[in-house]
Design a protein around this motif. Sequence first.
Motif, PDB file in Angstrom:
ATOM      1  N   ARG A   8       1.357  90.256  87.791  1.00  0.00           N
ATOM      2  CA  ARG A   8       1.257  89.652  88.941  1.00  0.00           C
ATOM      3  C   ARG A   8      -0.330  89.405  89.149  1.00  0.00           C
ATOM      4  NH1 ARG A   8      -1.015  93.125  92.631  1.00  0.00           N
ATOM      5  NH2 ARG A   8       0.040  95.127  92.773  1.00  0.00           N
ATOM      6  N   GLU A   9      -0.652  88.847  90.024  1.00  0.00           N
ATOM      7  CA  GLU A   9      -1.956  88.491  90.391  1.00  0.00           C
ATOM      8  C   GLU A   9      -2.449  89.695  91.270  1.00  0.00           C
ATOM      9  OE1 GLU A   9      -3.602  84.908  92.047  1.00  0.00           O
ATOM     10  OE2 GLU A   9      -2.799  83.756  90.798  1.00  0.00           O
ATOM     11  N   ALA A  10      -3.630  90.069  90.779  1.00  0.00           N
ATOM     12  CA  ALA A  10      -4.253  91.285  91.472  1.00  0.00           C
ATOM     13  C   ALA A  10      -4.809  91.065  92.966  1.00  0.00           C
ATOM     14  CB  ALA A  10      -5.441  91.922  90.704  1.00  0.00           C
ATOM     15  N   VAL A  11      -4.705  91.903  93.953  1.00  0.00           N
ATOM     16  CA  VAL A  11      -5.175  91.795  95.347  1.00  0.00           C
ATOM     17  C   VAL A  11      -5.998  92.844  95.424  1.00  0.00           C
ATOM     18  CG1 VAL A  11      -3.150  90.629  95.955  1.00  0.00           C
ATOM     19  CG2 VAL A  11      -3.320  93.237  96.078  1.00  0.00           C
ATOM     20  N   GLN A  12      -6.849  92.689  96.386  1.00  0.00           N
ATOM     21  CA  GLN A  12      -7.998  93.724  96.687  1.00  0.00           C
ATOM     22  C   GLN A  12      -7.614  95.038  96.849  1.00  0.00           C
ATOM     23  OE1 GLN A  12     -11.075  92.149  99.160  1.00  0.00           O
ATOM     24  NE2 GLN A  12     -12.591  93.584  98.911  1.00  0.00           N
ATOM     25  N   SER A  13      -6.502  95.184  97.276  1.00  0.00           N
ATOM     26  CA  SER A  13      -5.944  96.602  97.464  1.00  0.00           C
ATOM     27  C   SER A  13      -5.905  97.284  96.222  1.00  0.00           C
ATOM     28  CB  SER A  13      -4.617  96.693  98.456  1.00  0.00           C
ATOM     29  OG  SER A  13      -3.819  95.897  97.932  1.00  0.00           O
ATOM     30  N   ASP A  14      -5.641  96.566  95.073  1.00  0.00           N
ATOM     31  CA  ASP A  14      -5.480  96.932  93.738  1.00  0.00           C
ATOM     32  C   ASP A  14      -7.021  97.645  93.208  1.00  0.00           C
ATOM     33  OD1 ASP A  14      -2.847  96.422  93.296  1.00  0.00           O
ATOM     34  OD2 ASP A  14      -3.240  94.425  92.923  1.00  0.00           O
ATOM     35  N   PHE A  54     -13.844  90.548  93.894  1.00  0.00           N
ATOM     36  CA  PHE A  54     -12.935  89.886  94.929  1.00  0.00           C
ATOM     37  C   PHE A  54     -13.715  89.251  96.110  1.00  0.00           C
ATOM     38  CE2 PHE A  54      -9.503  92.589  93.177  1.00  0.00           C
ATOM     39  CZ  PHE A  54      -8.529  91.638  93.101  1.00  0.00           C
ATOM     40  N   LYS A  57     -15.007  86.140  94.053  1.00  0.00           N
ATOM     41  CA  LYS A  57     -13.714  85.684  93.224  1.00  0.00           C
ATOM     42  C   LYS A  57     -14.102  84.199  92.839  1.00  0.00           C
ATOM     43  CE  LYS A  57      -8.676  85.682  93.533  1.00  0.00           C
ATOM     44  NZ  LYS A  57      -7.582  86.304  94.233  1.00  0.00           N
ATOM     45  N   ASN A  62      -9.770  84.758  86.870  1.00  0.00           N
ATOM     46  CA  ASN A  62      -8.390  85.627  87.542  1.00  0.00           C
ATOM     47  C   ASN A  62      -8.258  86.978  86.895  1.00  0.00           C
ATOM     48  OD1 ASN A  62      -6.226  85.448  89.146  1.00  0.00           O
ATOM     49  ND2 ASN A  62      -4.909  84.230  88.049  1.00  0.00           N
TER      50      ASN A  62
END
Length: 203
Positions: A8-14, A54, A57, A62
């Motif tokens: 999945r696409e990473a998000v900032q909480s990762d 992030f 971005k 990606n």
Amino acid sequence: MSTIYGVREAVQSDVKIISEIHVRCWREVYSFMPWKVHVARDVGYRQNQWTKWFECKPEQSNLFALECDDTVIGFAMSKPNDDPVLDVPGELHACYVLPEYRGTSIGPLGLMAIASFLKDKGLWPSCLWAFQSNPYRRIYPFLGCKPEIFRDRVIAGVGLPEVGYRVTDYNSLMSRLDRMRASAAQHQTGSLQKQRRLLGLRG
């Protein structure tokens, strides 16, 4: 219960977990590097690196989170190529998986995700870089990667030999990665079935 691998696409909480995986994989795979290099690329450095990513971005870059049963076990990143020594528009920048999950389908899935992203963005053909002493570099010729550039990359004042590969045949790359993915998935299924037989379970 079946093991499920996904991308999945990473998000900032990762950022925290990706930074920890980044450092752990560098220290384990790149154990040939002097310790001062690893000190310079510690968790604090990686957290700052990925937080900044992030914040800005870049549109044609990606970052993907690689998961096992909803737990992040690796990451993969693609971006435009900004190194003129290889005249291609895209770069397969990184794909790191925790050691206990290597040999599963998640590595090929991660590489397929970043290659597909680059192709969709018109950033193909592509390139990738690998440290010359990276033990996993042996897989790149099988994937159709052609070594073209041999040079040193300097980190923390240390010259580290690296190899730049040109990757042109998208269909061949994806086909070979898919065969690796299918083989790993089949092996995993066979192992699970064997475990169930040993435990006297059905199915």
